[in-house]
Design a protein around this motif. Structure first.
Motif, short mmCIF file in Angstrom:
data_model
loop_
_atom_site.label_atom_id
_atom_site.label_comp_id
_atom_site.label_asym_id
_atom_site.label_seq_id
_atom_site.Cartn_x
_atom_site.Cartn_y
_atom_site.Cartn_z
N SER A 159 0.82 -1.20 0.00
CA SER A 159 0.00 0.00 0.00
C SER A 159 0.86 1.26 0.00
CB SER A 159 -0.92 0.01 1.22
OG SER A 159 -1.56 1.26 1.35
N SER A 160 0.85 2.00 -1.10
CA SER A 160 1.63 3.24 -1.17
C SER A 160 1.07 4.29 -0.21
CB SER A 160 1.65 3.78 -2.60
OG SER A 160 0.32 3.97 -3.08
N GLU A 161 -0.25 4.29 -0.04
CA GLU A 161 -0.87 5.24 0.89
C GLU A 161 -0.41 4.98 2.32
OE1 GLU A 161 -5.35 6.57 2.37
OE2 GLU A 161 -5.12 5.28 0.62
N ALA A 162 -0.41 3.72 2.73
CA ALA A 162 0.03 3.37 4.08
C ALA A 162 1.51 3.69 4.27
CB ALA A 162 -0.23 1.89 4.35
N LEU A 163 2.30 3.51 3.24
CA LEU A 163 3.72 3.81 3.31
C LEU A 163 3.96 5.30 3.55
CD1 LEU A 163 5.24 1.57 0.50
CD2 LEU A 163 5.79 1.45 2.94
N GLU A 164 3.24 6.14 2.82
CA GLU A 164 3.43 7.58 2.98
C GLU A 164 3.00 8.04 4.37
OE1 GLU A 164 5.13 9.69 1.01
OE2 GLU A 164 5.58 7.74 0.09
N LYS A 165 1.91 7.47 4.87
CA LYS A 165 1.47 7.78 6.23
C LYS A 165 2.51 7.36 7.25
CE LYS A 165 -2.42 6.96 9.36
NZ LYS A 165 -3.72 6.25 9.55
N THR A 166 3.09 6.19 7.02
CA THR A 166 4.12 5.68 7.93
C THR A 166 5.36 6.57 7.89
OG1 THR A 166 3.34 3.40 7.69
CG2 THR A 166 5.63 3.72 8.41
N LYS A 167 5.78 6.96 6.70
CA LYS A 167 6.97 7.81 6.58
C LYS A 167 6.81 9.12 7.34
CE LYS A 167 10.22 9.64 3.17
NZ LYS A 167 10.59 9.66 1.73
N LYS A 168 5.63 9.71 7.24
CA LYS A 168 5.38 10.96 7.96
C LYS A 168 5.42 10.74 9.47
CE LYS A 168 2.56 13.16 4.39
NZ LYS A 168 1.19 13.62 4.01
N SER A 169 4.86 9.62 9.91
CA SER A 169 4.81 9.35 11.36
C SER A 169 6.20 9.08 11.94
CB SER A 169 3.89 8.16 11.64
OG SER A 169 4.48 6.93 11.26
N LEU A 170 7.10 8.54 11.11
CA LEU A 170 8.45 8.23 11.60
C LEU A 170 9.31 9.49 11.75
CD1 LEU A 170 9.16 4.99 9.53
CD2 LEU A 170 8.71 5.14 11.98
N ASN A 171 8.99 10.54 10.97
CA ASN A 171 9.61 11.86 11.16
C ASN A 171 11.12 11.87 10.93
OD1 ASN A 171 9.16 14.59 11.64
ND2 ASN A 171 9.74 14.42 13.80
N PRO B 228 12.52 11.84 7.36
CA PRO B 228 12.37 11.68 5.92
C PRO B 228 13.67 11.43 5.17
CG PRO B 228 12.01 13.97 6.59
CD PRO B 228 12.04 13.15 7.83
N GLU B 229 14.76 12.04 5.65
CA GLU B 229 16.04 11.87 4.95
C GLU B 229 16.65 10.50 5.19
OE1 GLU B 229 17.01 12.85 9.09
OE2 GLU B 229 15.48 13.54 7.67
N MET B 230 16.17 9.78 6.20
CA MET B 230 16.71 8.46 6.54
C MET B 230 15.74 7.33 6.19
SD MET B 230 19.60 9.29 7.96
CE MET B 230 20.19 7.99 9.05
N THR B 231 14.60 7.70 5.56
CA THR B 231 13.55 6.72 5.31
C THR B 231 13.20 6.68 3.83
OG1 THR B 231 12.63 7.21 7.50
CG2 THR B 231 11.26 5.94 6.00
N LEU B 232 13.26 5.50 3.25
CA LEU B 232 12.88 5.26 1.86
C LEU B 232 11.65 4.38 1.85
CD1 LEU B 232 13.58 5.24 -1.26
CD2 LEU B 232 14.88 3.15 -0.78
N THR B 233 10.64 4.73 1.06
CA THR B 233 9.46 3.88 0.93
C THR B 233 9.38 3.32 -0.49
OG1 THR B 233 8.03 5.77 0.39
CG2 THR B 233 8.15 5.10 2.70
N ILE B 234 9.04 2.03 -0.58
CA ILE B 234 8.96 1.35 -1.87
C ILE B 234 7.68 0.53 -1.91
CG2 ILE B 234 10.10 -0.23 -3.48
CD1 ILE B 234 12.70 0.25 -1.78
N GLN B 235 6.79 0.87 -2.83
CA GLN B 235 5.56 0.10 -2.99
C GLN B 235 5.89 -1.14 -3.82
OE1 GLN B 235 3.46 -0.54 -5.90
NE2 GLN B 235 2.07 -1.68 -4.57
N ALA B 236 5.56 -2.32 -3.28
CA ALA B 236 5.87 -3.56 -4.00
C ALA B 236 5.00 -4.69 -3.47
CB ALA B 236 7.35 -3.93 -3.85
N ASP B 237 4.75 -5.64 -4.34
CA ASP B 237 4.05 -6.88 -3.99
C ASP B 237 5.12 -7.95 -3.79
OD1 ASP B 237 2.68 -9.32 -4.00
OD2 ASP B 237 1.21 -8.66 -5.50
N VAL B 238 5.22 -8.47 -2.57
CA VAL B 238 6.30 -9.41 -2.25
C VAL B 238 6.15 -10.75 -2.95
CG1 VAL B 238 6.77 -8.34 -0.02
CG2 VAL B 238 5.17 -10.28 -0.15
N THR B 239 5.00 -10.99 -3.59
CA THR B 239 4.79 -12.26 -4.29
C THR B 239 5.23 -12.19 -5.75
OG1 THR B 239 2.53 -11.84 -5.11
CG2 THR B 239 2.76 -12.65 -2.84
#
Length: 253
Positions: free
Chosen positions: A36-48, A50-61
């Motif tokens: 979920s790209s939406e959940a990833l962006e929400k998570t990145k903001k909550s972690l505070n 941004p310069e140390m956090t990379l988000t990647i939308q992907a299906d692990v299967t």
């Protein structure tokens, strides 16, 4: 963990988020993978961080998407020092005779194929580096049976075997492979299991689970994160092929 690169699948889930926090607090860089790209962006903001956090939308299967999340992590941060192979689902609580084949396959795809593909491509990168620590997310389901949970139980038995096999295959490459085996952790997955078991009264299912925990409470995502951090560190440099229970004593009872 300062300046180390940590790759986490299931990164927008409760355990993934708490583990990311634990590593960021140690000064690590974190790459979070989730469907979920939406959940990833929400998570990145909550972690505070941004310069140390990379988000990647992907299906692990999907193999090509797994290969890409590994490549993007290395391109952004230069290495993968720790891989928390964490993405999983519980699936429905349905007897074997009633479970649809596609439901069973979906659980196995995410919980087993996803773990296998993550290992496949991260091991290749870690072999180039000559080091690395991998922690798979297993479960107390690796040790038991549970009526109505054939997909989840079967998948977690598989992860235990995959962990031990991978550890043996890469032991001479400077790579360690272990697993955490949580149970009754207070996450969205646990809430889903309670609803599956008792749709009309999930709270009663939760209380029944709690009564079987010797420490008398549900675990927290932080409880799991602390063990992941331990297994990722040099404090466990002689530990590989192991499953670490994070279950409040359930497996000992």
């Amino acid at each position: 963990m300062k300046d180390k690169t940590i790759l986490i699948t299931g990164g927008a889930g409760g355990i993934g988020i708490e583990t990311a926090k634990a590593f960021l607090e140690q000064g690590a860089k974190v790459a979070l993978v989730d469907i979920s790209s939406e959940a990833l962006e929400k998570t990145k903001k909550s972690l505070n961080h941004p310069e140390m956090t990379l988000t990647i939308q992907a299906d692990v299967t999907k193999e090509e998407e797994v290969e890409q999340y590994v490549e993007k992590t290395v391109e952004s941060f230069g290495s993968i020092d720790v891989f928390f192979n964490n993405a999983a689902i519980a699936g429905p609580a349905t007897p074997i005779k009633d479970l649809e084949k596609k439901q069973f396959e979906n659980i196995m795809d995410i919980n087993v194929t996803g773990v296998f593909l993550g290992l496949k491509y991260v091991i290749k990168q870690m072999e180039k580096q000559g080091y690395g620590s991998i922690i798979n997310t297993d479960s107390n389901a690796a040790y038991i049976g549970s009526a109505g949970m054939v997909g989840y139980i079967g998948s977690k038995h598989a992860v235990a075997g995959i962990t031990k096999t991978a550890a043996l295959e890469v032991a001479d490459s400077g790579i360690r492979v272990n697993a955490v085996a949580p149970a009754a952790i207070d996450t969205q997955m646990l809430s889903g299991i309670q609803r599956n078991v008792s749709p009309d009264d999930p709270g009663s299912a939760g209380e029944a689970i709690k009564q079987g925990i010797p420490l008398g409470r549900f675990g927290t995502p932080k409880d799991v994160a602390e063990v992941v951090l331990f297994l990722a560190s040099e404090r466990t440099s002689f530990v590989t092929g192991s499953l670490y229970n994070v279950d409040g004593g359930m497996q000992a009872d």
